[in-house]
Design a protein around this motif. Structure first.
Motif, PDB file in Angstrom:
ATOM      1  N   PHE A  73       0.776  -1.318   0.253  1.00 14.01           N
ATOM      2  CA  PHE A  73      -0.030   0.142  -0.058  1.00 14.01           C
ATOM      3  C   PHE A  73       0.252   1.279  -0.103  1.00 14.01           C
ATOM      4  O   PHE A  73       0.567   2.188  -0.602  1.00 14.01           O
ATOM      5  N   LEU A  74       2.429   1.547   0.737  1.00 18.82           N
ATOM      6  CA  LEU A  74       2.740   2.325   1.198  1.00 18.82           C
ATOM      7  C   LEU A  74       3.719   2.484  -0.615  1.00 18.82           C
ATOM      8  O   LEU A  74       3.728   3.539  -0.558  1.00 18.82           O
ATOM      9  N   PHE A  75       4.158   1.106  -1.000  1.00 16.75           N
ATOM     10  CA  PHE A  75       4.876   1.120  -2.230  1.00 16.75           C
ATOM     11  C   PHE A  75       4.166   1.684  -3.337  1.00 16.75           C
ATOM     12  O   PHE A  75       4.010   2.446  -4.314  1.00 16.75           O
ATOM     13  N   PHE A  76       2.792   0.772  -3.840  1.00 13.68           N
ATOM     14  CA  PHE A  76       2.322   1.329  -4.828  1.00 13.68           C
ATOM     15  C   PHE A  76       1.325   2.229  -5.008  1.00 13.68           C
ATOM     16  O   PHE A  76       0.868   2.406  -6.547  1.00 13.68           O
ATOM     17  N   VAL A  77       0.518   1.693  -3.941  1.00 15.72           N
ATOM     18  CA  VAL A  77      -1.010   2.759  -3.977  1.00 15.72           C
ATOM     19  C   VAL A  77      -0.875   4.142  -3.298  1.00 15.72           C
ATOM     20  O   VAL A  77      -1.377   5.044  -4.117  1.00 15.72           O
ATOM     21  N   ALA A  91      12.578   4.129   2.874  1.00 16.08           N
ATOM     22  CA  ALA A  91      11.590   5.088   3.277  1.00 16.08           C
ATOM     23  C   ALA A  91      10.331   4.481   4.224  1.00 16.08           C
ATOM     24  O   ALA A  91       9.951   3.951   4.000  1.00 16.08           O
ATOM     25  N   VAL A  92       9.850   3.773   2.479  1.00 20.72           N
ATOM     26  CA  VAL A  92       8.955   2.939   3.133  1.00 20.72           C
ATOM     27  C   VAL A  92       9.122   1.328   3.567  1.00 20.72           C
ATOM     28  O   VAL A  92       7.702   1.661   4.616  1.00 20.72           O
ATOM     29  N   GLY A  93       9.789   0.746   3.332  1.00 24.81           N
ATOM     30  CA  GLY A  93      10.924  -0.262   4.214  1.00 24.81           C
ATOM     31  C   GLY A  93      10.150   0.040   5.738  1.00 24.81           C
ATOM     32  O   GLY A  93       9.828  -0.237   7.539  1.00 24.81           O
ATOM     33  N   ILE A  94      11.384   1.022   6.261  1.00 27.11           N
ATOM     34  CA  ILE A  94      11.434   1.795   8.060  1.00 27.11           C
ATOM     35  C   ILE A  94       9.819   1.901   8.130  1.00 27.11           C
ATOM     36  O   ILE A  94       9.108   1.649   9.103  1.00 27.11           O
ATOM     37  N   ILE A  95       9.243   2.417   7.333  1.00 33.49           N
ATOM     38  CA  ILE A  95       7.808   3.057   7.683  1.00 33.49           C
ATOM     39  C   ILE A  95       6.802   1.825   8.116  1.00 33.49           C
ATOM     40  O   ILE A  95       6.537   2.019   8.706  1.00 33.49           O
ATOM     41  N   GLY A  96       6.606   0.803   7.163  1.00 39.12           N
ATOM     42  CA  GLY A  96       6.358  -0.355   7.179  1.00 39.12           C
ATOM     43  C   GLY A  96       6.343  -1.172   8.967  1.00 39.12           C
ATOM     44  O   GLY A  96       5.843  -1.267   8.630  1.00 39.12           O
TER      45      GLY A  96
END
Length: 236
Positions: A73-77, A91-96
């Motif tokens: 969701f964070l990366f693709f949506v 950053a997406v990995g860290i946030i997720g």
């Protein structure tokens, strides 16, 4: 075997880069998770039903949905309308990781605070301390010593959870060993990966053990504190 070692040598720079990404994800995700856990853990104890309800909804949402789906969701949506928010993969990995494991850790924080003996709360009230003073000067230091063992378990799970970030194009350690597997074989590549993950996990456990002993020593207690029950089912 010589062919396998030769392939390992060729991939060594990529393995080191992947290891660095894994460490960055672990440290960044753990720090974000700690901040989220403390914030949500405290909000979940508020008397105001709206504040407490908000914290419970956030906690249950991120505990009840898959880490992989959250990353997708964070990366693709998010880059799509109506959001138009583009975030770098790391950053997406860290946030997720921070959101997912922070929700689990919030229950550890809340349970640890509730486990502080009632007499301690009554003593702070008798000393006419403000709500903030009671929490940060007396209650939270004791709760911190209680929550470290459970946070240690979640930290190890977070480390292992970094293995799924390659699904959003991040070339972490797992992604590199997937490529090495093609050049060698499954046993050779994944055996090395297992050893590296074990070393990282052992180092983190040792560090958290030192932190626990220091926190306990600051409280002046010689006996081992009762720990909060481990939160089960951290996502993957």
């Amino acid at each position: 075997m010589s062919d396998h070692l030769e392939a390992l040598g060729r991939r060594l720079p990529q393995i080191l880069d992947g290891l660095l990404i894994t460490v960055e994800l672990t440290i960044g995700g753990a720090l974000l998770a700690l901040v989220i856990a403390v914030a949500l853990g405290l909000l979940a104890r508020f008397e105001n039903i709206l504040v407490r309800g908000f914290a419970r909804v956030v906690i249950e949402f991120f505990r009840g949905t898959s880490l992989v789906v959250q990353l997708f969701f964070l990366f693709f949506v998010l880059p799509l309308p109506p959001f138009y928010i583009e975030i770098e993969p790391v950053a997406v990995g860290i946030i997720g990781l921070g959101l997912n494991y922070g929700a689990y850790a919030a229950e550890v924080v809340r349970g640890s605070i509730d486990s502080v003996p009632r007499g301690q709360w009554e003593a702070t009230i008798a000393l006419s301390m403000s709500r903030a003073q009671r929490m940060w000067r007396v209650i939270f230091p004791q709760a911190w010593a209680l929550m470290i063992p459970s946070l240690n378990n979640l930290l190890i799970q977070l480390l292992k959870g970094t293995a799924v970030v390659f699904t959003i194009t991040i070339v972490d350690m797992t992604a590199v060993f997937n490529k090495l597997r093609v050049e060698t074989d499954v046993f050779f590549s994944y055996s090395i990966a297992l050893v590296i993950y074990f070393v990282l996990a052992y180092a983190l456990s040792t560090l958290m053990g030192l932190l626990e002993r220091r926190a306990t020593a600051k409280l002046g207690r010689r006996t081992k504190l009762q720990t909060v029950p481990e939160v089960e089912g951290a996502a993957a």
